[in-house]
Design an enzyme around this catalytic site. Structure first.
Site, short mmCIF file in Angstrom:
data_model
loop_
_atom_site.label_atom_id
_atom_site.label_comp_id
_atom_site.label_asym_id
_atom_site.label_seq_id
_atom_site.Cartn_x
_atom_site.Cartn_y
_atom_site.Cartn_z
N ASP A 124 0.86 -1.18 0.00
CA ASP A 124 0.00 0.00 0.00
C ASP A 124 0.90 1.23 0.00
OD1 ASP A 124 -1.87 2.02 0.42
OD2 ASP A 124 -2.96 0.91 1.95
N ARG A 126 -0.23 4.44 -0.51
CA ARG A 126 -1.00 5.67 -0.35
C ARG A 126 -0.46 6.53 0.78
NH1 ARG A 126 -6.83 3.00 0.05
NH2 ARG A 126 -5.55 1.58 1.29
#
Length: 193
Positions: A124, A126
Site C-alpha cells: 500500500d 497511499r
C-alpha cells in the site's frame, strides 16, 4: 496543496459542496465533498476514499470500493453533515495501469498484496498527509471516521486531527472479492468482521 475552487454538486443523496484541491508537488487534483455546516467544533462524519475507477465508476465486483463510496455518501446525507475526501491514489497508489497488471497477476493466483509486491511496489503506497490540508481549509479538526483501515486513523491522528470514533463501513462483499477482503484483513490489518 491549495484549495482552488468550490461549487455545488447535486447527487442522488442530496446536494453536496465540491471543493477542488491541487497538490502542487505531484500535480494531482483531489476533491472533497461536504454537506452541512462542517466548520463548527462538533466532530464531523468523514470518509477518506482513494480513487478506484474500476469499482467507483465501472461497478467492478473485484473490490468493495464502489459500495463503500455509495454507503459513505448516503450516511453523510442521512446525517445532513459530513465530508468525503476523494484522493487520486488509484490502485493503493500504484496507478491505474499497474493496478490492471496486478489484476492480471491475481487472475493467475496471487493475492492483492503479492501482486503489488511482484510488480515492485509496497503493498500500500497511499499517503494521507494531504487530508490535513483539506480538513484545515474546511475548518474541521475532529472527525468520526468511516473506515476499516487503521492506517487512515493513524495518519489523521499524527496530523493532529482528532478521531473521536471509528465507524465501520463494510459493504459490497461478494464471491468475486472474498479473497481480496480476507487478504486486506490478514495482511493489511483492516478491521473486518
Amino acid at each position: 496543496m491549495e484549495l482552488v475552487v468550490s461549487s455545488k454538486l447535486p447527487t442522488p443523496w442530496g446536494e453536496f459542496a465540491i471543493h477542488g484541491f491541487n497538490e502542487s508537488s505531484t500535480g494531482k487534483e483531489h476533491i472533497a465533498l461536504t454537506m452541512g455546516d462542517v466548520g463548527s467544533d462538533e466532530p464531523v462524519l468523514a470518509r477518506i476514499h482513494s480513487e478506484c475507477l474500476t469499482g467507483d465508476a465501472l461497478f467492478s465486483l473485484r473490490c468493495d470500493c464502489g459500495a463503500q463510496l455509495e454507503s459513505a455518501l448516503e450516511a453523510i446525507a442521512k446525517e445532513g453533515r459530513g465530508i468525503l475526501m476523494y484522493l487520486r491514489q488509484e490502485g493503493r497508489g500504484i496507478g491505474l495501469l499497474n493496478k490492471l497488471k496486478a489484476y492480471e497477476l491475481q487472475d493467475s493466483g496471487a493475492d492483492t498484496v503479492e501482486a503489488n509486491e511482484q510488480l515492485g511496489f509496497d503493498a500500500d503506497q497511499r499517503e494521507y498527509g494531504i487530508c490535513k490540508t483539506m480538513l484545515d481549509n474546511l475548518g474541521i479538526s475532529k472527525v468520526r471516521l468511516m473506515t476499516n483501515n487503521p492506517r487512515k486513523v493513524q495518519a489523521l491522528e499524527q496530523s493532529n486531527i482528532l478521531v473521536v470514533e471509528r465507524v465501520a463501513i463494510q459493504e459490497g462483499r461478494n464471491p468475486h472479492n472474498d479473497k481480496y477482503l480476507d487478504t486486506k484483513a490478514e495482511k493489511l490489518g483492516h478491521m473486518l468482521d
